[in-house]
Write an enzyme that holds these catalytic residues in place. Structure first.
Site, PDB file in Angstrom:
ATOM      1  N   PRO A 136       0.806  -1.229   0.000  1.00 14.93           N
ATOM      2  CA  PRO A 136       0.000   0.000   0.000  1.00 14.93           C
ATOM      3  C   PRO A 136       0.836   1.274   0.000  1.00 14.93           C
ATOM      4  O   PRO A 136       0.285   2.377  -0.082  1.00 14.93           O
ATOM      5  CB  PRO A 136      -0.803  -0.116   1.293  1.00 14.93           C
ATOM      6  CG  PRO A 136       0.095  -0.888   2.214  1.00 14.93           C
ATOM      7  CD  PRO A 136       0.875  -1.850   1.338  1.00 14.93           C
ATOM      8  N   THR A 167       0.797  -5.817   2.880  1.00 19.63           N
ATOM      9  CA  THR A 167       2.049  -5.752   3.630  1.00 19.63           C
ATOM     10  C   THR A 167       2.066  -4.538   4.560  1.00 19.63           C
ATOM     11  O   THR A 167       1.541  -3.468   4.232  1.00 19.63           O
ATOM     12  CB  THR A 167       3.251  -5.682   2.670  1.00 19.63           C
ATOM     13  OG1 THR A 167       3.125  -4.549   1.818  1.00 19.63           O
ATOM     14  CG2 THR A 167       3.307  -6.932   1.809  1.00 19.63           C
ATOM     15  N   ASP A 194       9.060  -2.700  -8.335  1.00 17.02           N
ATOM     16  CA  ASP A 194      10.167  -3.646  -8.426  1.00 17.02           C
ATOM     17  C   ASP A 194      10.621  -4.128  -7.055  1.00 17.02           C
ATOM     18  O   ASP A 194      11.060  -5.274  -6.911  1.00 17.02           O
ATOM     19  CB  ASP A 194      11.342  -2.996  -9.158  1.00 17.02           C
ATOM     20  CG  ASP A 194      11.004  -2.661 -10.601  1.00 17.02           C
ATOM     21  OD1 ASP A 194      10.193  -3.401 -11.188  1.00 17.02           O
ATOM     22  OD2 ASP A 194      11.527  -1.667 -11.130  1.00 17.02           O
TER      23      ASP A 194
END
Length: 495
Positions: A136, A167, A194
């Protein structure tokens, strides 16, 4: 009707009489206007869609209203069914599209529904149950919103069930993958950039090596491939891995790739230092300029996306070079060339052939069958460098549409090594500007060199005592490290 026999009927599409043909042997659903008697001949206005790109089939009324769920209702004539499919748009973008077929015969409508669903059930590569990690905080902080609005409805349409974990801190996804039971999942999806992909990658590969009894701290150890695939929903800052594999950083496009089970294998490199594993890398290993940018930008995450511009300008103006030695083993097994113009895609011939040749070389090396004339020699390059980059993929992104190494292949068992020697700021700026256009990245550049090094090892040793980091997937590592080995097809990305 036999399993491989074609099904042909005259149905109505948007109040137009059309001939519709389903050819299981060829894997295509086709339809074309047929105003006269009979099916007619397909013309220029014929439409077609591969069965592999059909998302689902639903029973509807002639206006597209779904009657397949809830209380049973009697469908008034005409009877109809809707095919939800992938529509390919420009610039590698995929869209979800629908086409509704109508007919007056209820049995014929059910025959088409049954036949299409049977064909979809034969597509065993499609996931049914997924584990989804949502970051988030990455990018613009829109990961949860992107998933709920653009991805979740498509997963529901495709009857894919999910377990979602949002998470809460760094390495949350990696830690969860080490601890939880993942045998019930068909794949893992990460919603983020990434860095989020790197967490999932490390969790899956680390867990797989632990289960296989492989010591990750051994540079020569061959990594065991993970059986689970990784799907990427772009919601980060650059989304390099997603852009390099799919061709665009679009959430709907990535979700559709996951739904249809599209996948490709990617090479994984391990980075070691002082006899210990530091990180795994699938994209860029950057020492010098790019390592400095990543190292500095990580300290300024509070600035948002502009931190990359700020750190990039700051690093460029400092124009710091590093004296050191690069040792690498040139690739002999690869079929392609670092200057190939054709990009790597799913089913790539170069990756397939290169991987086969690499496996043969590894077997010969294992049993001591190499020809002494064929033994590859290490190459050593010394000097002062502005940047040392090793890419396992093109590293393309919206700002660099072709990437640092446009011809880098995803699963050929090699990486492209790009050395940028010390030069003037003007010449280095010319090199950087070429990354933002479609021109040859290495044309007329005496200060940059490109080669393809093989799967074994690349060692970078700094003699300048500088503070540059080795940048890999949004993390930094010490300034002297070894890249070894490059293991082909260790992880499957894009889904």
């Amino acid at each position: 009707m036999g399993a491989a026999e074609p099904l042909r009927s005259v149905l109505w599409v948007k109040r137009r009489r059309c001939a519709v043909s389903l050819e299981p042997a060829r894997g295509w659903l086709r339809w074309w206007p047929s105003p006269g008697p009979g099916a007619g001949v397909p013309g220029a206005d014929a439409c077609s869609v591969p069965i592999s790109e059909i998302i689902t089939v639903e029973e509807t009324d002639s206006h597209g209203k779904d009657y397949s769920s809830g209380k049973w209702q009697k469908i008034e004539k005409p009877h109809a069914f809707t095919v939800h499919r992938v529509r390919r748009a420009r610039r590698h973008r995929w869209k979800c599209a629908q086409v509704t077929f109508c007919c007056a015969d209820e049995q014929l409508c059910h025959l088409w529904l049954q036949t299409l669903r049977e064909q979809l059930e034969k597509l065993t590569s499609r996931p049914k149950h997924l584990l989804v990690f949502i970051n988030p905080f990455g990018g613009k902080g829109q990961g949860k919103r992107i998933y709920e609005r653009k991805v979740a409805p498509l997963f529901t349409l495709a009857s894919i069930t999910t377990d979602i974990i949002v998470t809460e801190h760094a390495n949350h996804a990696e830690e969860s993958l080490y601890e939880m039971n993942i045998d019930k999942y068909d794949g893992v999806v990460c919603v983020g950039g990434d860095g989020m992909f790197s967490e999932v990658l490390h969790g899956l590969i680390g867990r797989t090596q632990r289960s296989a009894g492989v010591d990750p701290n051994q540079p020569r150890a061959a990594l065991v491939p993970s059986t689970l695939r990784i799907g990427i929903i772009p919601a980060g800052s650059t989304d390099c891995v997603c852009y390099s594999t799919v061709g665009i950083n679009d959430a709907e496009t990535s979700a559709l790739h996951i739904i249809v089970g599209d996948s490709l294998s990617m090479d994984v490199s391990s980075v070691h230092h002082s006899g210990a594993l530091l990180r795994y890398s699938v994209s860029l290993l950057g020492y010098g300029f790019y390592g400095d940018i990543i190292k500095d930008s990580e300290k300024k995450r509070w600035m948002g996306l502009i931190r990359y511009d700020f750190s990039g300008l700051k690093t460029f103006l400092s124009h710091h070079c590093y004296e050191g030695t690069v040792s690498f083993l040139p690739a002999q097994h690869t079929v392609g060339s670092p200057r190939d113009s054709k990009p790597c895609r799913a089913g790539c011939f170069v990756c397939r052939q290169s991987r086969q040749q690499l496996e043969e070389e590894q077997k010969k090396s294992l049993y001591g069958l190499e020809n002494t004339d064929e033994v590859e020699e290490w190459k050593v390059v010394c000097g002062k460098f502005l940047a040392i980059n090793a890419t396992n993929m093109s590293c393309a992104c919206p700002r660099s549409p072709r990437g640092l190494s446009p011809a880098a292949h995803l699963g050929d068992g090699s990486s492209d090594l790009i050395l940028i020697r010390k030069c003037s700021r003007f010449n280095f700026l010319r090199f950087l500007v070429r990354h933002t256009n479609q021109h040859d990245q290495f044309i007329a550049s005496r200060n940059s060199s490109l080669c393809r090094n093989t799967w074994r090892t690349m060692t970078v040793t700094s003699a300048s005592g500088g503070s540059s980091g080795l940048g890999t997937s949004a993390v930094t590592t010490p300034h002297a490290a070894a890249l070894s080995p490059i293991v082909p097809g260790t992880v499957t990305g894009r889904f």
